[in-house]
Design a protein around this motif. Structure first.
Motif, PDB file in Angstrom:
ATOM      1  N   LEU A   1     -23.691  12.940  25.587  1.00 42.37           N
ATOM      2  CA  LEU A   1     -22.673  11.905  25.394  1.00 42.37           C
ATOM      3  C   LEU A   1     -23.027  11.018  24.212  1.00 42.37           C
ATOM      4  N   SER A   2     -24.316  10.697  24.081  1.00 45.30           N
ATOM      5  CA  SER A   2     -24.765   9.875  22.962  1.00 45.30           C
ATOM      6  C   SER A   2     -24.688  10.639  21.644  1.00 45.30           C
ATOM      7  N   ARG A   3     -25.016  11.918  21.687  1.00 42.58           N
ATOM      8  CA  ARG A   3     -24.944  12.734  20.470  1.00 42.58           C
ATOM      9  C   ARG A   3     -23.519  12.731  19.895  1.00 42.58           C
ATOM     10  N   ARG A   4     -22.532  12.794  20.777  1.00 45.87           N
ATOM     11  CA  ARG A   4     -21.140  12.816  20.318  1.00 45.87           C
ATOM     12  C   ARG A   4     -20.779  11.510  19.612  1.00 45.87           C
ATOM     13  N   LYS A   5     -21.270  10.390  20.163  1.00 48.84           N
ATOM     14  CA  LYS A   5     -20.939   9.089  19.583  1.00 48.84           C
ATOM     15  C   LYS A   5     -21.582   8.886  18.219  1.00 48.84           C
ATOM     16  N   THR A   6     -22.725   9.539  17.983  1.00 43.96           N
ATOM     17  CA  THR A   6     -23.450   9.330  16.727  1.00 43.96           C
ATOM     18  C   THR A   6     -23.394  10.555  15.817  1.00 43.96           C
ATOM     19  N   GLU A   7     -22.462  11.436  16.092  1.00 39.25           N
ATOM     20  CA  GLU A   7     -22.333  12.645  15.281  1.00 39.25           C
ATOM     21  C   GLU A   7     -22.130  12.288  13.804  1.00 39.25           C
ATOM     22  N   GLY A   8     -22.913  12.899  12.953  1.00 37.77           N
ATOM     23  CA  GLY A   8     -22.815  12.638  11.520  1.00 37.77           C
ATOM     24  C   GLY A   8     -23.688  11.505  11.027  1.00 37.77           C
ATOM     25  N   MET A   9     -24.307  10.749  11.927  1.00 31.67           N
ATOM     26  CA  MET A   9     -25.194   9.651  11.533  1.00 31.67           C
ATOM     27  C   MET A   9     -26.587  10.207  11.242  1.00 31.67           C
ATOM     28  N   GLN A  10     -26.975  10.171   9.987  1.00 29.51           N
ATOM     29  CA  GLN A  10     -28.259  10.729   9.581  1.00 29.51           C
ATOM     30  C   GLN A  10     -29.447   9.853   9.986  1.00 29.51           C
ATOM     31  N   ASN A  11     -29.173   8.624  10.391  1.00 28.51           N
ATOM     32  CA  ASN A  11     -30.245   7.701  10.760  1.00 28.51           C
ATOM     33  C   ASN A  11     -30.591   7.748  12.250  1.00 28.51           C
ATOM     34  N   VAL A  12     -30.033   8.705  12.975  1.00 26.89           N
ATOM     35  CA  VAL A  12     -30.264   8.801  14.412  1.00 26.89           C
ATOM     36  C   VAL A  12     -30.904  10.147  14.769  1.00 26.89           C
ATOM     37  N   LYS A  13     -31.971  10.091  15.558  1.00 28.38           N
ATOM     38  CA  LYS A  13     -32.617  11.294  16.071  1.00 28.38           C
ATOM     39  C   LYS A  13     -32.783  11.154  17.580  1.00 28.38           C
ATOM     40  N   TYR A  14     -32.923  12.295  18.260  1.00 30.04           N
ATOM     41  CA  TYR A  14     -33.073  12.276  19.710  1.00 30.04           C
ATOM     42  C   TYR A  14     -34.295  13.087  20.138  1.00 30.04           C
ATOM     43  N   LEU A  15     -34.941  12.601  21.186  1.00 32.54           N
ATOM     44  CA  LEU A  15     -36.056  13.305  21.803  1.00 32.54           C
ATOM     45  C   LEU A  15     -35.723  13.505  23.273  1.00 32.54           C
ATOM     46  N   VAL A  16     -35.680  14.752  23.707  1.00 34.80           N
ATOM     47  CA  VAL A  16     -35.381  15.049  25.112  1.00 34.80           C
ATOM     48  C   VAL A  16     -36.707  15.112  25.859  1.00 34.80           C
ATOM     49  N   GLN A  17     -37.155  13.974  26.350  1.00 38.56           N
ATOM     50  CA  GLN A  17     -38.429  13.899  27.051  1.00 38.56           C
ATOM     51  C   GLN A  17     -38.594  12.520  27.680  1.00 38.56           C
ATOM     52  N   LYS A  18     -39.637  12.375  28.473  1.00 40.17           N
ATOM     53  CA  LYS A  18     -39.937  11.086  29.067  1.00 40.17           C
ATOM     54  C   LYS A  18     -40.605  10.193  28.025  1.00 40.17           C
ATOM     55  N   PHE A  19     -40.415   8.902  28.178  1.00 39.57           N
ATOM     56  CA  PHE A  19     -40.955   7.942  27.222  1.00 39.57           C
ATOM     57  C   PHE A  19     -42.478   7.958  27.197  1.00 39.57           C
ATOM     58  N   GLU A  20     -43.101   8.253  28.334  1.00 36.95           N
ATOM     59  CA  GLU A  20     -44.556   8.204  28.426  1.00 36.95           C
ATOM     60  C   GLU A  20     -45.250   9.091  27.398  1.00 36.95           C
ATOM     61  N   ASN A  21     -44.579  10.138  26.943  1.00 39.56           N
ATOM     62  CA  ASN A  21     -45.199  11.090  26.016  1.00 39.56           C
ATOM     63  C   ASN A  21     -44.563  11.080  24.630  1.00 39.56           C
ATOM     64  N   VAL A  22     -43.853  10.021  24.284  1.00 35.63           N
ATOM     65  CA  VAL A  22     -43.086  10.017  23.044  1.00 35.63           C
ATOM     66  C   VAL A  22     -44.006  10.027  21.813  1.00 35.63           C
ATOM     67  N   PRO A  23     -43.778  10.971  20.882  1.00 34.56           N
ATOM     68  CA  PRO A  23     -44.645  11.091  19.697  1.00 34.56           C
ATOM     69  C   PRO A  23     -44.161  10.239  18.528  1.00 34.56           C
ATOM     70  N   VAL A  24     -44.017   8.944  18.747  1.00 35.35           N
ATOM     71  CA  VAL A  24     -43.514   8.035  17.719  1.00 35.35           C
ATOM     72  C   VAL A  24     -44.471   6.853  17.615  1.00 35.35           C
ATOM     73  N   SER A  25     -44.648   6.352  16.405  1.00 36.36           N
ATOM     74  CA  SER A  25     -45.489   5.173  16.205  1.00 36.36           C
ATOM     75  C   SER A  25     -44.891   4.314  15.097  1.00 36.36           C
ATOM     76  N   ASN A  26     -45.439   3.125  14.927  1.00 37.95           N
ATOM     77  CA  ASN A  26     -45.005   2.193  13.877  1.00 37.95           C
ATOM     78  C   ASN A  26     -43.541   1.773  13.991  1.00 37.95           C
ATOM     79  N   ALA A  27     -43.040   1.677  15.213  1.00 45.07           N
ATOM     80  CA  ALA A  27     -41.671   1.196  15.418  1.00 45.07           C
ATOM     81  C   ALA A  27     -41.622  -0.320  15.280  1.00 45.07           C
ATOM     82  N   ASP A  28     -40.513  -0.816  14.770  1.00 48.17           N
ATOM     83  CA  ASP A  28     -40.316  -2.262  14.665  1.00 48.17           C
ATOM     84  C   ASP A  28     -39.835  -2.855  15.986  1.00 48.17           C
ATOM     85  N   LEU A  29     -39.088  -2.037  16.738  1.00 46.10           N
ATOM     86  CA  LEU A  29     -38.484  -2.537  17.973  1.00 46.10           C
ATOM     87  C   LEU A  29     -38.362  -1.404  18.988  1.00 46.10           C
ATOM     88  N   VAL A  30     -38.801  -1.677  20.204  1.00 51.73           N
ATOM     89  CA  VAL A  30     -38.565  -0.764  21.328  1.00 51.73           C
ATOM     90  C   VAL A  30     -37.559  -1.439  22.240  1.00 51.73           C
TER      91      VAL A  30
END
Length: 204
Positions: free
Chosen positions: A44-73
Protein backbone atom coordinates in the motif's frame (compact mmCIF):
# COMPACT_ATOMS: atom_id res chain seq x y z
CA UNK A 1 11.14 21.91 12.56
CA UNK A 2 11.48 20.50 16.07
CA UNK A 3 14.31 18.11 15.21
CA UNK A 4 16.11 20.56 12.94
CA UNK A 5 17.15 17.83 10.51
CA UNK A 6 18.65 19.03 7.22
CA UNK A 7 16.72 19.12 3.97
CA UNK A 8 17.23 15.82 2.14
CA UNK A 9 18.25 14.30 5.48
CA UNK A 10 17.76 10.59 6.12
CA UNK A 11 14.52 9.49 7.82
CA UNK A 12 13.93 5.86 8.87
CA UNK A 13 10.24 5.09 9.44
CA UNK A 14 9.64 2.05 11.64
CA UNK A 15 6.59 -0.08 10.92
CA UNK A 16 5.72 2.18 7.99
CA UNK A 17 2.77 -0.04 7.01
CA UNK A 18 0.52 1.70 4.49
CA UNK A 19 2.72 4.81 4.43
CA UNK A 20 0.57 7.26 6.39
CA UNK A 21 3.47 8.70 8.41
CA UNK A 22 6.12 8.09 5.74
CA UNK A 23 4.48 9.97 2.87
CA UNK A 24 4.74 13.55 4.26
CA UNK A 25 8.51 13.16 4.71
CA UNK A 26 8.87 11.73 1.21
CA UNK A 27 6.85 14.58 -0.31
CA UNK A 28 9.10 17.15 1.39
CA UNK A 29 12.16 15.64 -0.28
CA UNK A 30 13.77 13.78 2.60
CA UNK A 31 15.59 10.52 1.92
CA UNK A 32 13.24 7.95 3.45
CA UNK A 33 13.66 4.29 4.34
CA UNK A 34 10.41 2.52 5.24
CA UNK A 35 10.81 -0.60 7.38
CA UNK A 36 8.05 -3.17 7.85
CA UNK A 37 8.04 -6.99 8.09
CA UNK A 38 4.68 -7.31 6.33
CA UNK A 39 5.05 -7.27 2.53
CA UNK A 40 1.27 -7.20 2.01
CA UNK A 41 0.59 -3.97 3.88
CA UNK A 42 3.87 -2.50 2.64
CA UNK A 43 2.52 -2.72 -0.90
CA UNK A 44 0.00 0.00 0.00
CA UNK A 45 2.87 2.35 0.81
CA UNK A 46 4.74 1.43 -2.36
CA UNK A 47 1.73 2.52 -4.42
CA UNK A 48 1.58 5.91 -2.70
CA UNK A 49 5.28 6.59 -3.32
CA UNK A 50 5.55 5.11 -6.79
CA UNK A 51 8.08 7.06 -8.83
CA UNK A 52 9.69 8.72 -5.80
CA UNK A 53 13.41 8.09 -6.10
CA UNK A 54 14.04 9.26 -2.53
CA UNK A 55 12.10 6.37 -0.96
CA UNK A 56 13.34 2.84 -0.29
CA UNK A 57 11.75 -0.07 1.56
CA UNK A 58 13.11 -2.88 3.72
CA UNK A 59 10.87 -5.88 4.33
CA UNK A 60 12.13 -6.91 7.75
CA UNK A 61 11.91 -6.24 11.46
CA UNK A 62 13.45 -3.04 12.77
CA UNK A 63 15.73 -4.93 15.17
CA UNK A 64 17.94 -6.04 12.26
CA UNK A 65 17.79 -2.96 10.03
CA UNK A 66 21.07 -2.39 8.13
CA UNK A 67 20.95 1.42 8.21
CA UNK A 68 23.11 3.94 10.04
CA UNK A 69 23.72 7.70 10.19
CA UNK A 70 20.01 8.57 10.06
CA UNK A 71 18.96 12.08 11.03
CA UNK A 72 15.56 10.98 12.29
CA UNK A 73 13.91 7.71 13.29
CA UNK A 74 10.11 7.86 13.31
CA UNK A 75 7.46 5.45 14.51
CA UNK A 76 3.88 6.39 13.70
CA UNK A 77 1.49 4.27 15.78
CA UNK A 78 3.99 1.41 15.54
CA UNK A 79 6.47 1.67 18.43
CA UNK A 80 4.52 -0.88 20.47
CA UNK A 81 5.29 -3.58 17.85
CA UNK A 82 9.06 -3.33 18.42
CA UNK A 83 10.51 -5.38 21.29
CA UNK A 84 11.09 -2.87 24.13
CA UNK A 85 14.32 -4.54 25.21
CA UNK A 86 15.98 -3.70 21.88
CA UNK A 87 13.95 -0.85 20.39
CA UNK A 88 15.77 2.10 21.95
CA UNK A 89 19.24 0.62 21.55
CA UNK A 90 18.58 -0.16 17.89
CA UNK A 91 17.23 3.34 17.26
CA UNK A 92 20.31 4.89 18.86
CA UNK A 93 22.57 2.76 16.64
CA UNK A 94 20.67 3.71 13.49
CA UNK A 95 20.84 7.43 14.31
CA UNK A 96 23.69 9.91 14.01
CA UNK A 97 25.08 11.09 17.33
CA UNK A 98 22.92 14.22 17.07
CA UNK A 99 19.92 12.44 15.51
CA UNK A 100 16.39 12.38 16.88
CA UNK A 101 13.77 9.76 17.71
CA UNK A 102 10.13 10.76 17.14
CA UNK A 103 7.45 8.36 18.38
CA UNK A 104 3.94 9.56 17.65
CA UNK A 105 0.42 8.23 17.93
CA UNK A 106 -2.80 9.38 16.31
CA UNK A 107 -5.79 7.87 18.03
CA UNK A 108 -9.45 8.36 18.72
CA UNK A 109 -10.56 9.73 22.04
CA UNK A 110 -12.28 6.40 22.63
CA UNK A 111 -13.69 7.30 26.03
CA UNK A 112 -14.72 10.84 25.06
CA UNK A 113 -17.74 9.98 22.90
CA UNK A 114 -20.32 7.21 22.73
CA UNK A 115 -19.18 6.65 19.15
CA UNK A 116 -15.61 6.03 20.32
CA UNK A 117 -16.75 3.65 23.04
CA UNK A 118 -18.75 1.62 20.52
CA UNK A 119 -15.79 1.36 18.15
CA UNK A 120 -13.46 0.24 20.94
CA UNK A 121 -15.97 -2.45 21.90
CA UNK A 122 -15.99 -3.65 18.28
CA UNK A 123 -12.18 -3.78 18.29
CA UNK A 124 -12.28 -5.97 21.39
CA UNK A 125 -14.80 -8.31 19.79
CA UNK A 126 -13.35 -8.56 16.29
CA UNK A 127 -9.63 -7.63 16.37
CA UNK A 128 -7.45 -10.17 18.21
CA UNK A 129 -4.38 -7.88 18.04
CA UNK A 130 -6.05 -4.69 19.29
CA UNK A 131 -3.74 -3.10 21.92
CA UNK A 132 -5.97 -2.25 24.88
CA UNK A 133 -3.68 0.55 26.04
CA UNK A 134 -3.39 2.14 22.61
CA UNK A 135 -4.73 5.50 23.76
CA UNK A 136 -2.11 5.72 26.53
CA UNK A 137 1.43 6.63 25.56
CA UNK A 138 2.77 6.70 29.13
CA UNK A 139 4.58 3.37 29.01
CA UNK A 140 6.33 4.39 25.79
CA UNK A 141 7.35 7.71 27.34
CA UNK A 142 8.69 5.98 30.45
CA UNK A 143 10.74 3.52 28.40
CA UNK A 144 12.34 6.29 26.34
CA UNK A 145 13.34 8.16 29.50
CA UNK A 146 14.53 5.00 31.29
CA UNK A 147 16.74 4.01 28.36
CA UNK A 148 18.87 7.10 28.99
CA UNK A 149 19.72 7.20 25.27
CA UNK A 150 17.60 10.17 24.21
CA UNK A 151 17.95 13.52 25.95
CA UNK A 152 16.27 15.86 26.36
CA UNK A 153 12.89 14.14 26.23
CA UNK A 154 9.92 16.20 25.07
CA UNK A 155 6.23 15.29 24.78
CA UNK A 156 3.82 17.32 22.66
CA UNK A 157 0.07 16.70 22.49
CA UNK A 158 -2.18 17.99 19.71
CA UNK A 159 -5.96 17.84 19.90
CA UNK A 160 -8.39 18.57 17.10
CA UNK A 161 -11.82 17.70 15.77
CA UNK A 162 -11.90 16.56 12.17
CA UNK A 163 -15.05 16.08 10.17
CA UNK A 164 -14.69 12.80 8.31
CA UNK A 165 -16.81 11.45 5.50
CA UNK A 166 -17.81 7.84 6.08
CA UNK A 167 -15.48 6.55 3.36
CA UNK A 168 -12.50 8.55 4.60
CA UNK A 169 -12.98 7.50 8.21
CA UNK A 170 -13.38 3.80 7.38
CA UNK A 171 -10.33 4.13 5.13
CA UNK A 172 -8.35 5.56 8.06
CA UNK A 173 -9.31 2.66 10.32
CA UNK A 174 -8.25 0.22 7.63
CA UNK A 175 -4.66 1.49 7.87
CA UNK A 176 -4.40 0.25 11.48
CA UNK A 177 -2.55 -3.05 11.64
CA UNK A 178 -4.99 -4.66 14.07
CA UNK A 179 -7.82 -3.86 11.62
CA UNK A 180 -5.97 -4.66 8.38
CA UNK A 181 -4.81 -8.06 9.64
CA UNK A 182 -7.96 -9.03 11.53
CA UNK A 183 -9.71 -12.19 10.29
CA UNK A 184 -12.94 -10.26 10.96
CA UNK A 185 -11.89 -7.15 9.01
CA UNK A 186 -14.85 -7.15 6.61
CA UNK A 187 -17.39 -7.58 9.40
CA UNK A 188 -15.76 -4.84 11.50
CA UNK A 189 -15.69 -2.26 8.70
CA UNK A 190 -19.21 -3.19 7.64
CA UNK A 191 -20.57 -2.67 11.14
CA UNK A 192 -18.79 0.68 11.51
CA UNK A 193 -20.26 1.74 8.16
CA UNK A 194 -23.73 1.02 9.54
CA UNK A 195 -22.99 2.98 12.72
CA UNK A 196 -22.12 6.15 10.82
CA UNK A 197 -24.23 8.66 9.00
CA UNK A 198 -22.93 10.42 5.89
CA UNK A 199 -20.50 12.43 8.03
CA UNK A 200 -19.29 12.27 11.60
CA UNK A 201 -17.25 14.62 13.74
CA UNK A 202 -14.66 12.36 15.28
CA UNK A 203 -12.11 13.65 17.82
CA UNK A 204 -8.65 12.18 17.17
Amino acid sequence: KISGIPMAGLVVDIGCGSGVSLLPFAEKGFQVVGVDPDEKILELSRRKTEGMQNVKYLVQKFENVPVSNADLVTAGTSWHWVKPEVSHLTASQVLKSDGHLAVFYNYLNYEGTSFGVEIKDLYRQLCPDFPEDLASTKKHEDRVVESGLFKPFEKIDYFEKIKYSKDRFVGLLDTYTWVFKSPNRAELLGRINLMMGNDAEVPV
